[in-house]
Design an enzyme around this catalytic site. Structure first.
Site, PDB file in Angstrom:
ATOM      1  CG  HIS A 144      -6.591  -1.078  -4.409  1.00 39.94           C
ATOM      2  ND1 HIS A 144      -6.695  -2.186  -3.604  1.00 39.94           N
ATOM      3  CD2 HIS A 144      -5.346  -0.594  -4.205  1.00 39.94           C
ATOM      4  CE1 HIS A 144      -5.569  -2.362  -2.947  1.00 39.94           C
ATOM      5  NE2 HIS A 144      -4.727  -1.412  -3.294  1.00 39.94           N
ATOM      6  NE  ARG A 145      -3.290  -4.307  -4.340  1.00 38.88           N
ATOM      7  CZ  ARG A 145      -3.079  -5.160  -3.341  1.00 38.88           C
ATOM      8  NH1 ARG A 145      -3.214  -6.454  -3.546  1.00 38.88           N
ATOM      9  NH2 ARG A 145      -2.720  -4.736  -2.146  1.00 38.88           N
ATOM     10  CD  GLU A 173      -2.701   1.234  -6.312  1.00 35.58           C
ATOM     11  OE1 GLU A 173      -1.694   1.288  -5.594  1.00 35.58           O
ATOM     12  OE2 GLU A 173      -3.243   0.141  -6.602  1.00 35.58           O
ATOM     13  CG  ASP A 221       0.712  -2.051  -6.441  1.00 31.53           C
ATOM     14  OD1 ASP A 221       0.816  -1.149  -5.609  1.00 31.53           O
ATOM     15  OD2 ASP A 221      -0.334  -2.733  -6.609  1.00 31.53           O
ATOM     16  CG  HIS A 274       0.662  -5.517  -4.104  1.00 28.56           C
ATOM     17  ND1 HIS A 274       1.094  -6.206  -2.987  1.00 28.56           N
ATOM     18  CD2 HIS A 274       0.219  -4.317  -3.646  1.00 28.56           C
ATOM     19  CE1 HIS A 274       0.917  -5.460  -1.910  1.00 28.56           C
ATOM     20  NE2 HIS A 274       0.387  -4.312  -2.281  1.00 28.56           N
ATOM     21  CD  GLU A 313       2.064   1.490  -3.509  1.00 30.97           C
ATOM     22  OE1 GLU A 313       0.861   1.203  -3.628  1.00 30.97           O
ATOM     23  OE2 GLU A 313       2.734   1.280  -2.472  1.00 30.97           O
ATOM     24  CE  LYS A 363       2.984  -2.088  -3.092  1.00 30.88           C
ATOM     25  NZ  LYS A 363       2.386  -1.460  -1.884  1.00 30.88           N
ATOM     26  CG  ASP A 411      -9.983  -3.866  -3.491  1.00 34.56           C
ATOM     27  OD1 ASP A 411      -9.037  -3.461  -4.178  1.00 34.56           O
ATOM     28  OD2 ASP A 411      -9.829  -4.365  -2.351  1.00 34.56           O
TER      29      ASP A 411
HETATM   30  O1  G3P Z   1      -3.235   3.259  -3.157  1.00 31.90           O
HETATM   31  C1  G3P Z   1      -2.865   2.806  -1.898  1.00 31.90           C
HETATM   32  C2  G3P Z   1      -2.638   1.362  -1.781  1.00 31.90           C
HETATM   33  O2  G3P Z   1      -2.468   0.784  -3.028  1.00 31.90           O
HETATM   34  C3  G3P Z   1      -1.474   1.029  -0.887  1.00 31.90           C
HETATM   35  O3  G3P Z   1      -1.518  -0.276  -0.455  1.00 31.90           O
HETATM   36  O4  G3P Z   1      -0.681  -2.577  -0.404  1.00 31.90           O
HETATM   37  O5  G3P Z   1      -2.588  -2.007  -1.866  1.00 31.90           O
HETATM   38  O6  G3P Z   1      -0.319  -1.252  -2.455  1.00 31.90           O
HETATM   39  P1  G3P Z   1      -1.280  -1.577  -1.343  1.00 31.90           P
HETATM   40 CA    CA Z   2      -0.716  -0.055  -4.372  1.00 32.47          CA
END
Ligand code: G3P
Ligand code: CA
Length: 247
Positions: free
Chosen positions: A18-19, A45, A47, A60, A119, A121, A237
């Site tokens: 994640h990120r 992942e 954004d 993000h 993503e 965003k 994470d």
């Molecule tokens: O992959 C899902 C997740 O990234 C969505 O929430 O806020 O971390 O972008 P957020």
């Molecule tokens: Ca995300």
């Protein structure tokens, strides 16, 4: 008939960072993606947002306040101007000098080695981002790329521009069977918040032949609550958590 998997069987799922490795590095930076690769992620992942000069950057929030030493909206800066800000020190001095990356630079460095979950965003606040993303992705094979968003209109635009790219609909609300059937007519994946996982939803997703990504799993308790389902990928994470789960 869809069944809950045996609790002693560890299902195989893709590990999505994640990120990047956001638990131990400043999110959405090159070092976070590099560390995710080292820690055995299958995918990263990230954004995306647009700069004032229409560059696609990896960040993000709509502002740079939380994750850099600057302030203001991403869309009020050109990419060159954004480069003056430090995107690492807020997390730890060790990461001083990290920059907000261009999506192109992330792709050039990682797309041959890792899958990439992109993503969009708040695309409604980044008008034109779908066609700019389409142009940017043209030189790359999209086999290992998935595009996700909460915004269905934006995902429909992406589907029209890139019919072969895999798309995930982000969901953070209780899914109804009718929603699942509608999503399955247009898209390949549901990217589901872990608190929305239950037997009825998981059975319906399976029946609709939708693939599932579950986010964001950061504790063993959270992992234990979803690991028995037949899911395709988990976003975390903390990649170590998923590594341990397969031992
Ligand atoms: O992959 C899902 C997740 O990234 C969505 O929430 O806020 O971390 O972008 P957020
Ligand atoms: Ca995300």
């Amino acid at each position: 008939m869809f069944k809950k998997q045996n609790q002693f069987f560890h299902p195989s799922f893709q590990k999505i960072a994640h990120r990047g490795a956001a638990g131990i590095c400043p999110e959405n930076t090159m070092i976070a993606f590099e560390r995710a690769l080292q820690l055995g992620a299958d995918m990263i992942e990230l954004d995306i947002q647009l700069t004032k000069d229409q560059q696609i950057v990896v960040i993000h929030d709509a502002t740079i306040d939380r994750t850099t030493n600057g302030t203001g909206k991403v869309s009020d800066y050109t990419y060159e101007e954004l480069c003056q800000f430090d995107a690492g020190s807020w997390f730890s001095k060790t990461f001083q000098g990290e920059k907000i990356p261009l999506l192109k630079d992330v792709l050039d460095k990682f797309y041959n080695q890792l899958g990439i979950l992109i993503e969009l965003k708040k695309p409604e606040k980044n008008p034109g981002i779908e066609s700019l993303l389409n142009s940017l992705l043209m030189p790359y094979s999209t086999d290992s790329i998935i595009i996700q968003s909460f915004n269905l209109d934006s995902l429909r635009k992406i589907k029209k521009l890139m019919p072969s790219v895999k798309i995930a609909v982000l969901v953070n609300y209780p899914l109804q069977i009718k929603d699942i059937k509608r999503i399955a007519q247009e898209f390949e994946y549901v990217s589901l918040k872990w608190t929305m996982v239950n037997k009825k939803v998981m059975s319906a997703l399976k029946q609709a032949q939708l693939r599932t990504i579950i986010w964001t799993i950061n504790t063993k308790k959270q992992l234990d609550s979803v690991r028995c389902w037949d899911i395709d990928a988990i976003v975390t994470d903390h990649l170590q958590l998923l590594a341990k789960s397969k031992e």
